[in-house]
Design a protein around this motif. Structure first.
Motif, mmCIF file in Angstrom:
data_model
loop_
_atom_site.group_PDB
_atom_site.id
_atom_site.type_symbol
_atom_site.label_atom_id
_atom_site.label_comp_id
_atom_site.label_asym_id
_atom_site.label_seq_id
_atom_site.Cartn_x
_atom_site.Cartn_y
_atom_site.Cartn_z
ATOM 1 N N ALA A 1 0.830 -1.210 -0.004
ATOM 2 C CA ALA A 1 0.142 -0.018 -0.095
ATOM 3 C C ALA A 1 0.799 1.314 -0.097
ATOM 4 O O ALA A 1 0.539 2.271 -0.674
ATOM 5 C CB ALA A 1 -0.933 -0.140 1.253
ATOM 6 N N LEU B 1 0.788 4.154 -2.925
ATOM 7 C CA LEU B 1 0.219 5.471 -2.675
ATOM 8 C C LEU B 1 1.354 6.393 -3.228
ATOM 9 O O LEU B 1 1.076 7.371 -3.642
ATOM 10 C CB LEU B 1 -0.052 5.447 -1.189
ATOM 11 C CG LEU B 1 -1.292 5.029 -0.613
ATOM 12 C CD1 LEU B 1 -1.200 4.632 0.879
ATOM 13 C CD2 LEU B 1 -2.493 5.538 -1.087
ATOM 14 N N SER C 1 -1.051 7.643 4.513
ATOM 15 C CA SER C 1 -2.534 7.391 4.677
ATOM 16 C C SER C 1 -3.271 6.841 3.420
ATOM 17 O O SER C 1 -2.620 7.375 2.482
ATOM 18 C CB SER C 1 -3.505 8.236 5.269
ATOM 19 O OG SER C 1 -3.812 9.249 4.748
ATOM 20 N N ALA C 2 -4.385 6.528 3.232
ATOM 21 C CA ALA C 2 -5.157 6.186 2.065
ATOM 22 C C ALA C 2 -5.751 7.372 1.479
ATOM 23 O O ALA C 2 -6.340 7.251 0.387
ATOM 24 C CB ALA C 2 -6.186 4.978 2.369
ATOM 25 N N SER D 1 -8.289 6.372 -1.547
ATOM 26 C CA SER D 1 -7.958 5.055 -1.862
ATOM 27 C C SER D 1 -8.677 4.146 -0.975
ATOM 28 O O SER D 1 -8.862 4.255 0.286
ATOM 29 C CB SER D 1 -6.480 4.647 -1.845
ATOM 30 O OG SER D 1 -5.896 5.431 -2.801
ATOM 31 N N ASN D 2 -9.088 2.747 -1.332
ATOM 32 C CA ASN D 2 -9.534 1.854 -0.377
ATOM 33 C C ASN D 2 -8.934 0.654 -1.145
ATOM 34 O O ASN D 2 -8.330 0.516 -1.952
ATOM 35 C CB ASN D 2 -10.940 1.745 -0.475
ATOM 36 C CG ASN D 2 -11.788 2.959 -0.074
ATOM 37 O OD1 ASN D 2 -11.822 3.292 0.820
ATOM 38 N ND2 ASN D 2 -12.181 3.830 -1.242
ATOM 39 N N HIS E 1 -6.468 -2.530 -5.120
ATOM 40 C CA HIS E 1 -6.281 -0.991 -4.473
ATOM 41 C C HIS E 1 -6.825 -0.161 -5.467
ATOM 42 O O HIS E 1 -6.474 -0.176 -6.665
ATOM 43 C CB HIS E 1 -4.741 -0.712 -4.394
ATOM 44 C CG HIS E 1 -4.450 0.727 -4.141
ATOM 45 N ND1 HIS E 1 -3.133 1.368 -3.961
ATOM 46 C CD2 HIS E 1 -5.152 1.848 -3.925
ATOM 47 C CE1 HIS E 1 -3.262 2.315 -3.421
ATOM 48 N NE2 HIS E 1 -4.533 2.791 -3.601
ATOM 49 N N MET F 1 -11.331 0.645 6.913
ATOM 50 C CA MET F 1 -10.832 0.002 5.716
ATOM 51 C C MET F 1 -11.089 -1.469 5.866
ATOM 52 O O MET F 1 -11.286 -2.037 4.698
ATOM 53 C CB MET F 1 -9.535 0.226 5.541
ATOM 54 C CG MET F 1 -9.328 1.772 5.256
ATOM 55 S SD MET F 1 -9.574 2.005 3.327
ATOM 56 C CE MET F 1 -9.149 3.543 3.376
#
Length: 338
Positions: free
Chosen positions: A99, A103, A122-123, A135-136, A146, A274
């Motif tokens: 992740a 990102l 962070s997302a 993002s998730n 993603h 999440m």
């Protein structure tokens, strides 16, 4: 190791169909392959896996104005999308999922247009405290997903109108921003192109082009119907007699219970966390449990024994503490009244 990459740009702007294509790509992902799926949706409100759209969205007015509401596979908060939003999905083997690095790829895309991110930890990518990319994440079997959205020329006024809660920054500015605020020349096609080249460089592989018309249309149509089904989007009616809500650093949570004869007969947990798969097992463990702090603690402890991830342990522990704390407070209030 990723040895091959591919890219698909959707032909349609139907959010349910695009979610269906995303799921089909996950189901059929070849080994050692990463796929970039790019698409735009017409006006839509997409809730996270564990959210209640009635809590998040002005459902009636949004639908009356032509909007579409659906639910995605991943957890996390709801998102508003329209034709000024570029949606992306990176589909890859779970063992290759990272992740933080992914990102950073998205932050590099923003940097192509002079947008400096506050942080990539962070997302949610923000500039000046205002969100422009969400993002998730979702994992199923051996595949990881993603996905998220870049706000380029999204109608921020329409976005604010459809949410039930206030989406403004402490400064009075909207909590979200468009990438066009840095330059009015930025288009969805520009960001799409930059993301494609960034994805290619990231995996050091020139993506092969995919065409959705070559895919199993029966599978895509079936998934499309599922994502459009009311029973998928809206929770079934529940006559609860106990509820509590709270916001934690990891997200918000609402717990609803229906009790009968001192026993929890139904449990529902809604959250924008999440972690999509965490809450359903907790709901199941509460059903049939006596409405007593000791019994509830025991049920949670049994579930926690099966969890090794520290973040999941924290979330489940916080939910247990929240629930038992409310019961304890009610018991004390009842004792004082007597």
């Amino acid at each position: 190791m990723i040895r091959r990459t591919a890219c698909l740009i959707a032909r349609d702007n139907d959010p349910c169909r695009n979610l269906a294509i995303e799921k089909h790509l996950m189901d059929t992902l070849p080994d050692s392959t990463a796929i970039l799926f790019l698409y735009q949706n017409r006006q839509s409100f997409v809730v996270g896996r564990n959210q209640n759209p009635w809590f998040e969205c002005q459902v009636e007015s949004f639908l009356e104005n032509g909007g579409i509401i659906t639910r995605r596979l991943s957890g996390g908060p709801a998102g508003y999308q329209d034709m000024g939003t570029l949606n992306f999905s990176i589909i890859l083997p779970k063992r290759e999922f990272d992740a933080v690095r992914q990102l950073q790829l998205l932050a590099q895309v923003a940097g192509c247009f002079g947008i400096r991110c506050d942080s990539t930890s962070s997302a949610f990518l923000r500039s000046g405290g205002r969100l422009f990319c969400q993002s998730n994440f979702f994992k199923e079997g051996s595949v990881a997903l993603h996905h998220g959205s870049f706000h380029i020329s999204t109608d921020l006024y329409a976005m604010a109108q459809c949410f039930r809660q206030d989406h403004t920054h402490s400064s009075g500015q909207p909590a979200c921003m468009n990438m066009q605020e840095t330059s009015t020349d930025i288009t969805v096609a520009d960001v799409e192109q930059c993301l494609f080249h960034g994805f290619s460089a990231f995996y050091r592989s020139e993506p092969a082009w995919l065409d959705e018309q070559m895919m199993d249309q029966n599978s895509i149509q079936s998934y499309s119907r599922n994502f459009a089904a009311p029973e998928w989007i809206y929770p079934s009616k529940m006559d609860y007699d106990f509820s509590i809500s709270e916001r934690f650093p990891w997200g918000s949570v609402s717990v609803l219970l229906r009790r009968e004869g001192g026993i929890i007969r139904e449990a529902r947990i809604f959250s924008d966390a999440m972690e999509a798969a965490l809450f359903f097992p907790i709901e199941q463990s509460l059903v049939g449990c006596p409405f007593l702090i000791g019994a509830i603690n025991t049920r949670f402890s049994q579930k926690l024994e099966l969890i090794s991830d520290p973040r999941l342990l924290q979330i489940a522990g916080d939910v247990c503490t929240l629930l038992c704390g409310r019961i304890r407070a009610q018991d004390r209030a009842g004792s004082q009244e007597e």
